[in-house]
Design a protein around this motif. Structure first.
Motif, PDB file in Angstrom:
ATOM      1  N   ALA A 182       0.840  -1.214   0.000  1.00  0.00           N
ATOM      2  CA  ALA A 182       0.000   0.000   0.000  1.00  0.00           C
ATOM      3  C   ALA A 182       0.872   1.261   0.000  1.00  0.00           C
ATOM      4  CB  ALA A 182      -0.933  -0.013   1.209  1.00  0.00           C
ATOM      5  N   MET A 183       1.939   1.262   0.805  1.00  0.00           N
ATOM      6  CA  MET A 183       2.810   2.452   0.841  1.00  0.00           C
ATOM      7  C   MET A 183       3.519   2.642  -0.507  1.00  0.00           C
ATOM      8  SD  MET A 183       4.564   2.644   4.599  1.00  0.00           S
ATOM      9  CE  MET A 183       4.987   0.941   4.864  1.00  0.00           C
ATOM     10  N   ALA A 184       3.960   1.527  -1.098  1.00  0.00           N
ATOM     11  CA  ALA A 184       4.694   1.624  -2.370  1.00  0.00           C
ATOM     12  C   ALA A 184       3.788   2.157  -3.477  1.00  0.00           C
ATOM     13  CB  ALA A 184       5.279   0.262  -2.742  1.00  0.00           C
ATOM     14  N   VAL A 185       2.572   1.617  -3.607  1.00  0.00           N
ATOM     15  CA  VAL A 185       1.694   2.135  -4.673  1.00  0.00           C
ATOM     16  C   VAL A 185       1.307   3.582  -4.388  1.00  0.00           C
ATOM     17  CG1 VAL A 185       0.747  -0.036  -5.565  1.00  0.00           C
ATOM     18  CG2 VAL A 185      -0.425   1.126  -3.718  1.00  0.00           C
ATOM     19  N   GLY A 186       1.161   3.904  -3.109  1.00  0.00           N
ATOM     20  CA  GLY A 186       0.847   5.293  -2.741  1.00  0.00           C
ATOM     21  C   GLY A 186       1.939   6.251  -3.187  1.00  0.00           C
ATOM     22  N   ALA A 187       3.166   5.744  -3.243  1.00  0.00           N
ATOM     23  CA  ALA A 187       4.297   6.596  -3.655  1.00  0.00           C
ATOM     24  C   ALA A 187       4.545   6.519  -5.157  1.00  0.00           C
ATOM     25  CB  ALA A 187       5.555   6.162  -2.898  1.00  0.00           C
ATOM     26  N   GLY A 188       3.747   5.709  -5.869  1.00  0.00           N
ATOM     27  CA  GLY A 188       3.879   5.622  -7.330  1.00  0.00           C
ATOM     28  C   GLY A 188       4.776   4.490  -7.816  1.00  0.00           C
ATOM     29  N   ALA A 189       5.121   3.518  -6.927  1.00  0.00           N
ATOM     30  CA  ALA A 189       5.981   2.402  -7.355  1.00  0.00           C
ATOM     31  C   ALA A 189       5.168   1.335  -8.094  1.00  0.00           C
ATOM     32  CB  ALA A 189       6.654   1.774  -6.131  1.00  0.00           C
ATOM     33  N   GLY A 244       4.112  -8.665  -5.469  1.00  0.00           N
ATOM     34  CA  GLY A 244       4.495  -7.639  -4.503  1.00  0.00           C
ATOM     35  C   GLY A 244       5.111  -6.442  -5.202  1.00  0.00           C
ATOM     36  N   VAL A 245       5.926  -5.715  -4.461  1.00  0.00           N
ATOM     37  CA  VAL A 245       6.581  -4.529  -5.025  1.00  0.00           C
ATOM     38  C   VAL A 245       7.664  -5.031  -5.987  1.00  0.00           C
ATOM     39  CG1 VAL A 245       7.851  -2.425  -4.487  1.00  0.00           C
ATOM     40  CG2 VAL A 245       6.139  -3.296  -2.863  1.00  0.00           C
ATOM     41  N   GLU A 246       7.563  -4.580  -7.233  1.00  0.00           N
ATOM     42  CA  GLU A 246       8.445  -5.132  -8.268  1.00  0.00           C
ATOM     43  C   GLU A 246       9.891  -4.691  -8.026  1.00  0.00           C
ATOM     44  OE1 GLU A 246       6.752  -4.302 -12.069  1.00  0.00           O
ATOM     45  OE2 GLU A 246       8.457  -5.203 -13.119  1.00  0.00           O
ATOM     46  N   THR A 247      10.795  -5.665  -8.074  1.00  0.00           N
ATOM     47  CA  THR A 247      12.214  -5.344  -7.866  1.00  0.00           C
ATOM     48  C   THR A 247      13.078  -6.019  -8.919  1.00  0.00           C
ATOM     49  OG1 THR A 247      12.673  -7.262  -6.486  1.00  0.00           O
ATOM     50  CG2 THR A 247      11.944  -5.283  -5.339  1.00  0.00           C
TER      51      THR A 247
END
Ligand SMILES: Cc1cc2nc3c(=O)[nH]c(=O)nc-3n(C[C@H](O)[C@H](O)[C@H](O)COP(=O)(O)OP(=O)(O)OC[C@H]3O[C@@H](n4cnc5c(N)ncnc54)[C@H](O)[C@@H]3O)c2cc1C
Length: 516
Positions: A210-217, A339-342
């Protein structure tokens, strides 16, 4: 309370702790963790940690099993890193004092788990995660360069000029603050709490996503949720995980009549991969209109109690004897492959923001995770994240994916849901067996709920219950949309209306990015 450090690590599971230990070699580290530092999925991991260290094993064989489980979507370079670097980091844990079980010759005793072609799972009885967390936690506690701030939940990433400069947080006492850091690591774990039935602890609410998408990741592959086939299913008792290692040591699934049934659904029987066993359990329970059980009554009772003391104790608390009784089981949400793409060094699409462990999507698990690979992922990619965080910044080398850029739903008029409603909807409509109509309805409902949350936040509400709801709704919305989009069945994602794998159209990763 404003804090500064060279490095910020959010989360104190295996990925965050391992990263912090390396980071402390080059700078000062702040770890924010939202509850007691020992509260994490890591602490509850039972079965063990996989590593190709046995005489009949090799990184190539481990890679082959991982890729087979991933059902066509593993990123081969990420798998290569995992299986080649894994043994080194597991040996390091042993050097640091991890007391894994030993065989008669004094070598680590290797357990067998489903879909592993050889014995490769190191374990500390049935509480492997607790032992690993103990070892990492005590080293972190002894480091003068690491400050652990517990009961402090990160709420938002701070992004300045396209780069992450830290995070805002709130303590359980309600105090707010900001940590400013040169590089930030999301190590916030999974999101099992998005579903009503889950093996995950209360902290696993998907905050990092949620924090990552909120920051545009960018986030990727969120439709792939692994449902563990066997959790204790007794009214009033917690949904306690009954590790796959039980079946690895000979436990069998039986129906109400006491008949083993797995080979009727899957040739590999009780040791078929998790998603296949989970679906077979649901079908057998439907066919017989009765519960399904795990039995170890045919095994040596002394061995069962020695090998699985924690599980035996929990069963005893529910009035059941693991060594003799049939234990009622059912599936529950267990692990998020997406998840958050890395990239291979834990870099995300935002500069100076990194992610490792279950919150990240390295592509190592593809569409389905091989048992005992996630502790290993946290260890290996936690260490790699630390190396990249200490190096000069450079952009992430993200893999090719279809990227959906979507505006966040606008403020809506409806009521903010309670968290049970969200989790119940996700379990019923975005769970083990998925189909177009329930998915479509779930996305519409989650869209409206997200609008209600946005409206409440715009009115200035920012208390803890609303933040938890906002996170569950956001992550649920992303998972439901991804599941609705993928019109095929692959790995852990099963669509009853598209029951086959469709490589022609869907052999690809799909990413989402929210537009402000
Ligand atoms: C019951 C169970 C059994 C399992 N068994 C195995 C097994 O045998 N082998 C295996 O390989 N895997 C197993 N898994 C999966 C594995 O345990 C996890 O995938 C892995 O431990 C994740 O590690 P992590 O460091 O990414 O996250 P976690 O260990 O979950 O740690 C996440 C941390 O982040 C913190 N956090 C979350 N949000 C915030 C926030 N907003 N602010 C600050 N802190 C935050 C949490 O409090 C926690 O400290 C199991 C999982 C469960 C639930």
């Amino acid at each position: 309370m404003d804090l500064g450090g060279d490095f910020l690590v959010i989360g104190s599971g295996i990925a965050g702790l391992r990263a912090a230990l390396s980071l402390a070699e080059t700078g000062d580290v702040v770890i924010l963790t939202k509850a007691d530092p020992r509260e994490s999925s890591t602490g509850y991991a039972q079965g063990g940690i996989a590593a190709a260290i046995g005489p009949d094993d090799s990184p190539e064989l481990h890679a082959r099993d991982t890729i087979a489980a991933g059902d066509g979507l593993c990123v081969p370079e990420a798998v290569d890193v995992l299986v080649r670097e894994g043994p080194r980091y597991v040996r390091e844990l042993i050097e640091w004092g991890a007391a894994f079980d030993r065989d008669a010759a004094g070598a680590p005793a290797l357990g067998r788990e489903a879909a592993h072609s050889v014995r490769r799972v190191l374990h500390a009885r049935d509480a492997t995660g607790r032992e690993i967390a103990r070892v990492l936690g005590s080293r972190v506690g002894g480091s003068p360069r690491i400050r652990v701030v517990d009961d402090a939940a990160a709420t938002e990433l701070v992004v300045d000029g396209g780069a992450c400069t830290g995070a805002r947080f709130v303590t359980t006492a309600g105090e707010r603050g900001t940590v400013t850091a040169h590089a930030t690591l999301l190590a916030t774990g999974g999101a099992g709490q998005v579903f009503r039935e889950t093996t995950n602890p209360a902290v696993a609410t998907g905050d990092g996503i949620a924090m990552a998408v909120g920051a545009g990741a960018r986030v990727a592959d969120l439709e792939f949720v692994q449902f563990h086939p066997t959790v204790l299913s007794v009214e009033g008792a917690p949904r306690f995980l009954l590790s796959e290692a039980l079946r690895g040591e000979g436990a069998r699934l039986v129906n109400e009549a006491g008949e083993p049934f797995m080979t009727r659904y899957e040739p590999a029987g009780d040791l078929a991969s998790r998603d296949l066993v989970a679906r077979a359990i649901v079908r057998e329970a439907e066919r017989t209109a009765a519960p399904v059980y795990l039995t170890m009554a045919h095994l040596d009772a002394g061995f069962v109690r020695r090998r699985f003391p924690t599980i035996a104790q929990t069963c005893a608390q529910a009035g059941l004897d693991l060594a003799h009784d049939r234990i009622p089981v059912s599936p529950a949400a267990h692990y998020l492959m997406g998840g958050v793409e890395t990239d291979l060094d834990a870099r995300t699409s935002i500069q100076r923001l990194f992610a490792a462990g279950e919150v990240a999507c390295t592509g190592v698990h593809g569409a389905n995770r091989l048992a005992s690979n996630s502790l290993l992922e946290g260890l290996v990619f936690g260490a790699r994240a630390a190396a990249a965080m200490a190096a000069p910044p450079r952009p992430a080398a993200l893999r090719a994916a279809d990227v959906f850029e979507t505006p966040l739903p606008t403020a809506g008029a409806g009521p903010v849901p309670d968290t049970y409603a969200v989790r119940d909807l996700m379990w019923r409509s975005v769970g083990l067996l998925r189909a177009v109509r329930p998915l479509e309805a779930a996305v519409a409902r989650l869209d409206a709920w997200l609008g209600a949350v946005v409206a409440a936040q715009a009115r200035g509400h920012c208390d803890e219950p609303l933040r938890r709801t906002a996170t569950l709704v956001t992550v649920g919305w992303l998972v439901a949309r991804a599941a609705f989009r993928r019109e095929e069945s692959r790995g852990a994602h099963f669509r009853t209306d598209f029951p086959s794998r469709d490589d022609l159209h869907w052999n690809k990763h799909i990413s989402d990015r929210l537009l402000a």
